[in-house]
Design a protein around this motif. Structure first.
Motif, PDB file in Angstrom:
ATOM      1  N   ALA A  68       0.837  -1.207   0.000  1.00  0.00           N
ATOM      2  CA  ALA A  68       0.000   0.000   0.000  1.00  0.00           C
ATOM      3  C   ALA A  68       0.869   1.254   0.000  1.00  0.00           C
ATOM      4  O   ALA A  68       0.814   2.071   0.925  1.00  0.00           O
ATOM      5  N   SER A  98       1.675   3.501  -2.931  1.00  0.00           N
ATOM      6  CA  SER A  98       1.717   4.497  -4.014  1.00  0.00           C
ATOM      7  C   SER A  98       1.543   5.902  -3.479  1.00  0.00           C
ATOM      8  O   SER A  98       1.895   6.871  -4.149  1.00  0.00           O
ATOM      9  N   LYS A  99       0.983   6.026  -2.278  1.00  0.00           N
ATOM     10  CA  LYS A  99       0.708   7.345  -1.694  1.00  0.00           C
ATOM     11  C   LYS A  99       0.939   7.292  -0.186  1.00  0.00           C
ATOM     12  O   LYS A  99       1.128   6.207   0.384  1.00  0.00           O
ATOM     13  N   LEU A 138       1.581   7.317   3.780  1.00  0.00           N
ATOM     14  CA  LEU A 138       2.609   6.840   4.710  1.00  0.00           C
ATOM     15  C   LEU A 138       3.414   5.686   4.123  1.00  0.00           C
ATOM     16  O   LEU A 138       4.629   5.597   4.343  1.00  0.00           O
ATOM     17  N   ARG A 156      -3.555  -0.694  -5.134  1.00  0.00           N
ATOM     18  CA  ARG A 156      -4.602  -1.164  -6.052  1.00  0.00           C
ATOM     19  C   ARG A 156      -4.541  -0.429  -7.389  1.00  0.00           C
ATOM     20  O   ARG A 156      -4.597  -1.051  -8.447  1.00  0.00           O
ATOM     21  N   GLY A 157      -4.433   0.889  -7.356  1.00  0.00           N
ATOM     22  CA  GLY A 157      -4.457   1.692  -8.583  1.00  0.00           C
ATOM     23  C   GLY A 157      -3.115   1.624  -9.305  1.00  0.00           C
ATOM     24  O   GLY A 157      -2.102   2.131  -8.796  1.00  0.00           O
ATOM     25  N   ASP A 166      -5.276  -5.476  -4.785  1.00  0.00           N
ATOM     26  CA  ASP A 166      -5.757  -5.286  -3.403  1.00  0.00           C
ATOM     27  C   ASP A 166      -5.044  -6.291  -2.489  1.00  0.00           C
ATOM     28  O   ASP A 166      -5.215  -7.512  -2.660  1.00  0.00           O
ATOM     29  N   ILE A 167      -4.303  -5.789  -1.534  1.00  0.00           N
ATOM     30  CA  ILE A 167      -3.485  -6.655  -0.685  1.00  0.00           C
ATOM     31  C   ILE A 167      -4.345  -7.552   0.223  1.00  0.00           C
ATOM     32  O   ILE A 167      -3.838  -8.527   0.794  1.00  0.00           O
ATOM     33  N   ALA A 175      -2.146  -1.075   4.638  1.00  0.00           N
ATOM     34  CA  ALA A 175      -3.349  -1.124   3.781  1.00  0.00           C
ATOM     35  C   ALA A 175      -4.199   0.069   4.173  1.00  0.00           C
ATOM     36  O   ALA A 175      -3.927   0.723   5.191  1.00  0.00           O
ATOM     37  N   GLY A 176      -5.208   0.363   3.393  1.00  0.00           N
ATOM     38  CA  GLY A 176      -6.090   1.466   3.746  1.00  0.00           C
ATOM     39  C   GLY A 176      -6.802   1.193   5.066  1.00  0.00           C
ATOM     40  O   GLY A 176      -6.950   0.045   5.486  1.00  0.00           O
ATOM     41  N   ARG A 192      -6.729  -3.498  14.452  1.00  0.00           N
ATOM     42  CA  ARG A 192      -5.301  -3.198  14.650  1.00  0.00           C
ATOM     43  C   ARG A 192      -4.816  -3.713  16.005  1.00  0.00           C
ATOM     44  O   ARG A 192      -3.640  -4.068  16.160  1.00  0.00           O
ATOM     45  N   PRO A 236       0.760   5.787  13.534  1.00  0.00           N
ATOM     46  CA  PRO A 236       0.577   7.179  13.142  1.00  0.00           C
ATOM     47  C   PRO A 236      -0.566   7.844  13.888  1.00  0.00           C
ATOM     48  O   PRO A 236      -1.658   7.276  14.019  1.00  0.00           O
ATOM     49  N   HIS A 277      -1.563  12.460  10.135  1.00  0.00           N
ATOM     50  CA  HIS A 277      -0.555  12.845   9.151  1.00  0.00           C
ATOM     51  C   HIS A 277      -1.251  13.424   7.918  1.00  0.00           C
ATOM     52  O   HIS A 277      -2.381  13.029   7.598  1.00  0.00           O
ATOM     53  N   THR A 324      -2.096  13.247   4.740  1.00  0.00           N
ATOM     54  CA  THR A 324      -2.231  12.343   3.587  1.00  0.00           C
ATOM     55  C   THR A 324      -3.691  12.379   3.124  1.00  0.00           C
ATOM     56  O   THR A 324      -4.531  13.030   3.751  1.00  0.00           O
ATOM     57  N   ARG A 337      -5.821  10.125   3.490  1.00  0.00           N
ATOM     58  CA  ARG A 337      -6.642   9.577   4.579  1.00  0.00           C
ATOM     59  C   ARG A 337      -7.038  10.703   5.547  1.00  0.00           C
ATOM     60  O   ARG A 337      -8.180  10.754   6.001  1.00  0.00           O
TER      61      ARG A 337
HETATM   62  P1  NAP Z   1      -3.588   7.097   2.092  1.00  0.00           P
HETATM   63  O1  NAP Z   1      -2.914   8.408   1.942  1.00  0.00           O
HETATM   64  O2  NAP Z   1      -5.029   6.990   1.753  1.00  0.00           O
HETATM   65  O3  NAP Z   1      -2.727   6.042   1.214  1.00  0.00           O
HETATM   66  C1  NAP Z   1      -3.088   4.715   1.214  1.00  0.00           C
HETATM   67  C2  NAP Z   1      -2.193   3.953   0.248  1.00  0.00           C
HETATM   68  O4  NAP Z   1      -2.489   2.589   0.369  1.00  0.00           O
HETATM   69  C3  NAP Z   1      -2.418   4.313  -1.211  1.00  0.00           C
HETATM   70  O5  NAP Z   1      -1.216   4.114  -1.925  1.00  0.00           O
HETATM   71  C4  NAP Z   1      -3.474   3.292  -1.629  1.00  0.00           C
HETATM   72  O6  NAP Z   1      -3.466   3.128  -3.029  1.00  0.00           O
HETATM   73  C5  NAP Z   1      -2.978   2.063  -0.877  1.00  0.00           C
HETATM   74  N1  NAP Z   1      -4.002   1.108  -0.502  1.00  0.00           N
HETATM   75  C6  NAP Z   1      -5.130   1.341   0.235  1.00  0.00           C
HETATM   76  N2  NAP Z   1      -5.808   0.206   0.417  1.00  0.00           N
HETATM   77  C7  NAP Z   1      -5.099  -0.778  -0.210  1.00  0.00           C
HETATM   78  C8  NAP Z   1      -5.303  -2.152  -0.382  1.00  0.00           C
HETATM   79  N3  NAP Z   1      -6.374  -2.770   0.134  1.00  0.00           N
HETATM   80  N4  NAP Z   1      -4.377  -2.870  -1.070  1.00  0.00           N
HETATM   81  C9  NAP Z   1      -3.298  -2.270  -1.598  1.00  0.00           C
HETATM   82  N5  NAP Z   1      -3.063  -0.948  -1.471  1.00  0.00           N
HETATM   83  C10 NAP Z   1      -3.956  -0.216  -0.789  1.00  0.00           C
HETATM   84  O7  NAP Z   1      -3.485   6.543   3.569  1.00  0.00           O
HETATM   85  P2  NAP Z   1      -2.370   6.879   4.692  1.00  0.00           P
HETATM   86  O8  NAP Z   1      -2.741   8.121   5.392  1.00  0.00           O
HETATM   87  O9  NAP Z   1      -1.038   6.737   4.100  1.00  0.00           O
HETATM   88  O10 NAP Z   1      -2.652   5.710   5.746  1.00  0.00           O
HETATM   89  C11 NAP Z   1      -1.939   4.487   5.750  1.00  0.00           C
HETATM   90  C12 NAP Z   1      -2.470   3.658   6.906  1.00  0.00           C
HETATM   91  O11 NAP Z   1      -2.237   4.378   8.127  1.00  0.00           O
HETATM   92  C13 NAP Z   1      -3.972   3.411   6.831  1.00  0.00           C
HETATM   93  O12 NAP Z   1      -4.280   2.138   7.333  1.00  0.00           O
HETATM   94  C14 NAP Z   1      -4.539   4.484   7.737  1.00  0.00           C
HETATM   95  O13 NAP Z   1      -5.798   4.146   8.266  1.00  0.00           O
HETATM   96  C15 NAP Z   1      -3.467   4.519   8.817  1.00  0.00           C
HETATM   97  N6  NAP Z   1      -3.474   5.779   9.573  1.00  0.00           N
HETATM   98  C16 NAP Z   1      -3.332   6.957   8.923  1.00  0.00           C
HETATM   99  C17 NAP Z   1      -3.361   8.131   9.663  1.00  0.00           C
HETATM  100  C18 NAP Z   1      -3.227   9.485   8.993  1.00  0.00           C
HETATM  101  O14 NAP Z   1      -3.465  10.488   9.644  1.00  0.00           O
HETATM  102  N7  NAP Z   1      -2.832   9.567   7.745  1.00  0.00           N
HETATM  103  C19 NAP Z   1      -3.544   8.081  11.048  1.00  0.00           C
HETATM  104  C20 NAP Z   1      -3.688   6.844  11.674  1.00  0.00           C
HETATM  105  C21 NAP Z   1      -3.670   5.696  10.909  1.00  0.00           C
HETATM  106  P3  NAP Z   1      -4.785   2.557  -3.801  1.00  0.00           P
HETATM  107  O15 NAP Z   1      -5.949   3.330  -3.276  1.00  0.00           O
HETATM  108  O16 NAP Z   1      -4.492   2.782  -5.246  1.00  0.00           O
HETATM  109  O17 NAP Z   1      -4.850   1.117  -3.436  1.00  0.00           O
END
Ligand code: NAP
Length: 259
Positions: A14, A16-17, A19, A39-40, A65-66, A89-90, A157, A183, A186, A188, A190
């Protein structure tokens, strides 16, 4: 500081974008060759090309999709013999504890507990045979302090955290460490979608929603993917071999706790 990572190979799920991408970039900056997944396919290929150009490392991509068993098999095949596994993963959608059904819980478990466990089971034995390996799981601050609207995340989690707590102690003697990065908020996609949830629920603007969430963070801002990636690279380094089964919170001080 030389992290001792040059020439190693890492699978970053996961990535491409957000964290996951931050972790991939920080590892690439240390000379680590990568297998990236998301996925994308379009964003994944663009990220892979940017990382190759910026750091001159090998980058292989596996789109899908992982949480899907067939995709996991493809990713595992591409990642045979990796030194480093970053699980990600998301996150599950927000909601009310009364609304989630069995399917909602299974989807959250698949993404945020069972996929990371499957990849650990598939890839850690070869790391143990080599006598060196690193696993970092991206979980959430919700493991330490539950976020009411993210009950699916709180639940799935914490399950992964329990698995890591026991397993990390079983593999540490073979030179493999497993740790979790937690995290807080952050900057992103999300975070934007969670800001949108606050905006809609309270009938306020996006700026007000973001300011409201920033006000909960003593650092006064959201974290960056670069800061997050740097922590991941350190946990993957040869300097971090004595850090086992830990949960490192990156939240700008948001959790008000002494320990
Ligand atoms: P994000 O910016 O939405 O990026 C998610 C990345 O994961 C994208 O590259 C997405 O690409 C990929 N992805 C999502 N679901 C996937 C799947 N099922 N299989 C393969 N790739 C997948 O999210 P993020 O903020 O980096 O968050 C990463 C993780 O940290 C998440 O679990 C989120 O809940 C957790 N988290 C984030 C925060 C925050 O503030 N950012 C805080 C606490 C926890 P595609 O959509 O193309 O698959």
């Amino acid at each position: 500081m030389d992290m001792g990572l040059k020439g190693k190979r890492a699978l970053v799920c996961a990535s491409s974008k957000g964290l996951g991408r931050g972790c991939a970039e920080a590892l690439a900056a240390e000379g680590v060759d990568l297998i990236l997944n998301a996925r994308g396919a379009e964003a994944l290929e663009a990220t892979a090309a940017e990382i190759r150009d910026a750091h001159g490392v090998d980058v292989v991509t596996v789109a899908g999709d992982i949480t899907d068993g067939d995709v996991q098999a493809q990713v595992i095949k591409a990642a045979q013999g990796v030194d480093i596994l970053v699980n990600n993963a998301g996150g599950p959608p927000p909601g009310m504890w009364t609304d989630w059904n069995r399917d909602d819980f299974i989807a959250a478990f698949d993404a945020n507990m069972l996929a990371p466990i499957a990849l650990i089971q598939a890839l850690v034995p070869a790391m143990m045979d080599k006598g060196w390996g690193r696993v970092v799981n991206i979980t959430s601050a919700s493991v330490k302090a539950p976020i009411p609207v993210l009950g699916l995340s709180n639940t799935a989690r914490t399950g992964l955290t329990g698995f890591v707590a026991g397993t990390s102690r079983q593999v540490a003697g073979s030179g493999v460490t497993i740790n979790n990065l937690l995290p807080g908020i952050h900057a992103t996609d999300r975070a934007v979608s969670l800001d949108e949830g606050v905006m809609k629920a309270q009938g306020i603007t996006m700026e007000e929603a973001k300011a409201q969430r920033e006000a909960t963070i003593p650092a006064g801002r959201y974290g960056t993917r670069e800061e997050f990636g740097a922590a991941c690279a350190f946990l993957c380094s040869d300097k971090a071999g004595f850090i086992v089964g830990q949960n490192l919170l990156l939240d700008g001080g948001a959790l008000n706790a002494t320990i």
